[in-house]
Each structure stands twice: as structure tokens, then as C-alpha cells.
Design an enzyme around this catalytic site. Structure first.
Site, PDB file in Angstrom:
ATOM      1  N   THR A 114      29.892 -36.870 -37.908  1.00  0.00           N
ATOM      2  CA  THR A 114      29.364 -36.809 -36.539  1.00  0.00           C
ATOM      3  C   THR A 114      27.938 -36.258 -36.586  1.00  0.00           C
ATOM      4  OG1 THR A 114      30.384 -34.631 -36.226  1.00  0.00           O
ATOM      5  CG2 THR A 114      31.619 -36.533 -35.428  1.00  0.00           C
ATOM      6  N   ASP A 119      35.345 -30.672 -32.141  1.00  0.00           N
ATOM      7  CA  ASP A 119      36.806 -30.504 -32.233  1.00  0.00           C
ATOM      8  C   ASP A 119      37.513 -31.594 -31.423  1.00  0.00           C
ATOM      9  OD1 ASP A 119      36.348 -28.190 -33.707  1.00  0.00           O
ATOM     10  OD2 ASP A 119      36.290 -26.948 -31.900  1.00  0.00           O
TER      11      ASP A 119
HETATM   12  O1  RIB Z   1      34.078 -25.464 -32.401  1.00  0.00           O
HETATM   13  C1  RIB Z   1      34.008 -24.557 -31.348  1.00  0.00           C
HETATM   14  C2  RIB Z   1      34.781 -23.313 -31.676  1.00  0.00           C
HETATM   15  O2  RIB Z   1      34.158 -22.667 -32.765  1.00  0.00           O
HETATM   16  C3  RIB Z   1      34.820 -22.282 -30.574  1.00  0.00           C
HETATM   17  O3  RIB Z   1      35.900 -22.461 -29.704  1.00  0.00           O
HETATM   18  C4  RIB Z   1      34.833 -20.963 -31.335  1.00  0.00           C
HETATM   19  O4  RIB Z   1      35.998 -20.221 -31.158  1.00  0.00           O
HETATM   20  C5  RIB Z   1      34.605 -21.335 -32.792  1.00  0.00           C
HETATM   21  O5  RIB Z   1      35.768 -21.332 -33.525  1.00  0.00           O
END
Ligand code: RIB
Length: 298
Positions: free
Chosen positions: A210, A242
Site C-alpha cells: 500500500t 489496517d
Molecule cells: O494502525 C493504527 C494503529 O496503530 C492505532 O490504532 C494504534 O493503536 C497503533 O497500533
């Protein structure tokens, strides 16, 4: 269960700022909001909202009940979330006026995983895929056990650290990386060169790369796919990667074609960046499908 996600669970303290605080500077923030996060938790939510049966494993402290409650609301099985005698992990996140973020992590309970317990969890899991990120301890033993069990392994090496190179990466079936992680693992900085290097080093492995507003790439031995971003008004980019990971893997682990997985994941990430927070910003599958239909079935 379709997938076991052994990953971090964080309380996110999100500060709205004019710009990221600089060395030696004291900066007032405009607001503070508490969200549920952690790359592990976010990816479990994305997988579940995309329609997969997800089991989340990991550790929280006594103060982490809000995190398991959110996972359960999304239908994620939390039987493998253990409460330990440490504070829950947290992240201090600055979000600037353009929606970009920078993140300071405190591992807490995420770094207190007992390796024998982890091995047992993976042996007890009845399913085909293990998903891992790099915010917990014990990755070596987890990869080893999953490999012995004949499971597929997906790895998002985020945040990237030098120790990642010591892991048995040849057992990974699918890497999900951003440009920084791709460069750290291959020594290359341009997308095509990163993909080529992955295929040379790990010929049997698929890779998703990405590149933020530059879109995303998929490569395996047979196929290459480029997926541009779906433009949107950016509010907060936290958790976008994510969301992409969870939505991509939800399709890919069920044999959906990489091109379709990439398109669905890109739309899910685009919706996520238009909303504040990490876990809370991840859309439901119906919203993603509706948005895709609005573009492709006009
Ligand atoms: O990818 C985002 C996440 O990275 C956040 O929610 C934070 O907790 C870190 O883990």
C-alpha cells in the site's frame, strides 16, 4: 472460525493538532478523543465487518474491557484474549489538520504474551489462516507453530523493526506492507522494485504493497494488480492500512480474485479515512458494497 488474528489491542488517545509537535516544542492540542485501536484489534474488526468468522488472540490489562466489548459487538470471538497484570497497551496519536497522523506506542500487555500459551492457542485453533502484525512479542514461536500446523500465515510487519529480519519469513503466504516496510524488507524504494525484490526473495509468497494516496499493488507468481485510491475527503488516516489489510484478507483467504480483493479493500480504506478514529472508522461490508455499486453500476 476462518482466521485467527494474534495481535495487539490498544487504547488510542487521539490529539487533534495544528502540526506534529517538534523537538523542543510545547504544543497545545485542540481536542482529545479516546478510541479503540491497536493494529491487531483494527484488523480483526475489518475482517469481521467484511464478513469473516474471526478469532482474536492477545493480551489486555484490567483496564481493557472496552476493547473486548467492541470486538464482541462486531462478532469477533475473544475466547483467546487474556487479561494480565500489566496495563493495556496504548497509543498517543497526533492527527494534524490534513488528517495525517503520527503514533507513539506503549506496548504494555501486548508485550506480555506467554509463549507456551501462544503455542497452545494456535494448536487449539481450528481454522486455516493466522494473521500477525509486529506490535506483540512471540512472533517467532507463533510462525513456527502455525507452519507446523499447516496453517497459512499472513504478516503485516508493522511497525517495522530490525528484529523482523530474524523471523522465519520464508513461511509467510501473504505479506501486507506499506512503502516503508517494503523498503526495510527489500532495500528497494520504488513500488515495482519492491514487488520484484519480494518475488525474488520469497517466490512462493504473495505481497500487497500500500502506498497511501499512490494506491496499492498486489503481486504473486502469476498476477500483478494495481489499484488506485478512491478519492475522498480525508479526516483521519489512522487505521486505513489496517482496514485495507482486513478487507483484502477477508476475500483473499476465501479464494476471491486479487483484483476484486484490492478494489474492495481500497474502497473500505477510503471510507475509513473519511471518518475519525481507527477501529471505529472501519465500515461494514454493506457500506463498502453500496459505495462500489454507486461507482461501477451507474
Ligand atoms: O494502525 C493504527 C494503529 O496503530 C492505532 O490504532 C494504534 O493503536 C497503533 O497500533
Amino acid at each position: 472460525m476462518d482466521i485467527l488474528n494474534f495481535g495487539s489491542l490498544n487504547l488510542d488517545l487521539v490529539y487533534a493538532v495544528d502540526h506534529f509537535v517538534q523537538a523542543g516544542e510545547t504544543l497545545s492540542s485542540d481536542s482529545l478523543t479516546y478510541f479503540c485501536g491497536g493494529k491487531g484489534l483494527n484488523q480483526s474488526l475489518a475482517l469481521a465487518r467484511a464478513g469473516l468468522m474471526v478469532s482474536h488472540a492477545g493480551c489486555i490489562g484490567a483496564d481493557g474491557g472496552r476493547l473486548t466489548a467492541l470486538l464482541q459487538q462486531a462478532g469477533v470471538d475473544t475466547a483467546f484474549v487474556q487479561t494480565v497484570q500489566q496495563p493495556t497497551g496504548h497509543a498517543i496519536i497526533q492527527v494534524d489538520k490534513t488528517g495525517q497522523n503520527c503514533i507513539l506506542l506503549f506496548g504494555g500487555a501486548n508485550r506480555c504474551i506467554d509463549e507456551n500459551w501462544a503455542r497452545q492457542v494456535i494448536c487449539d485453533f481450528d481454522g486455516g489462516w493466522l494473521l500477525l502484525q509486529n506490535e506483540i512479542n512471540g512472533l517467532n514461536i507463533m510462525m513456527e507453530t502455525a507452519h507446523q500446523q499447516g496453517m497459512h500465515i499472513a504478516f503485516n510487519p508493522s511497525p517495522v523493526t530490525p528484529e523482523i529480519r530474524n523471523l522465519p519469513l520464508e513461511w509467510i503466504d501473504c505479506f501486507l506492507v506499506n512503502e516503508i516496510e517494503g523498503e526495510a524488507l527489500t532495500g528497494q524504494s520504488r513500488p515495482k522494485a519492491i514487488l520484484d525484490a519480494f518475488q525474488t526473495i520469497y517466490p512462493a509468497t504473495a505481497v500487497v504493497l500500500t502506498c497511501g494516496s499512490g494506491g496499492a499493488y498486489f503481486a504473486d507468481a502469476q498476477t500483478r494488480v494495481y489499484q488506485p485510491v478512491f478519492e475522498t475527503r480525508v479526516v483521519d488516516t489512522t487505521g486505513a492500512g489496517d482496514t485495507f489489510t482486513g478487507y483484502f484478507l477477508a476475500g483473499y483467504s476465501r479464494g476471491v480474485s486479487p483484483a476484486v480483493c484490492m478494489r474492495t479493500a481500497a474502497m473500505a480504506a477510503s471510507i475509513a479515512v473519511s471518518r475519525p478514529g481507527a477501529g471505529d472508522s472501519i465500515p461494514q461490508r454493506a457500506q463498502v458494497e453500496q459505495a462500489l455499486e454507486a461507482i461501477y453500476n451507474k
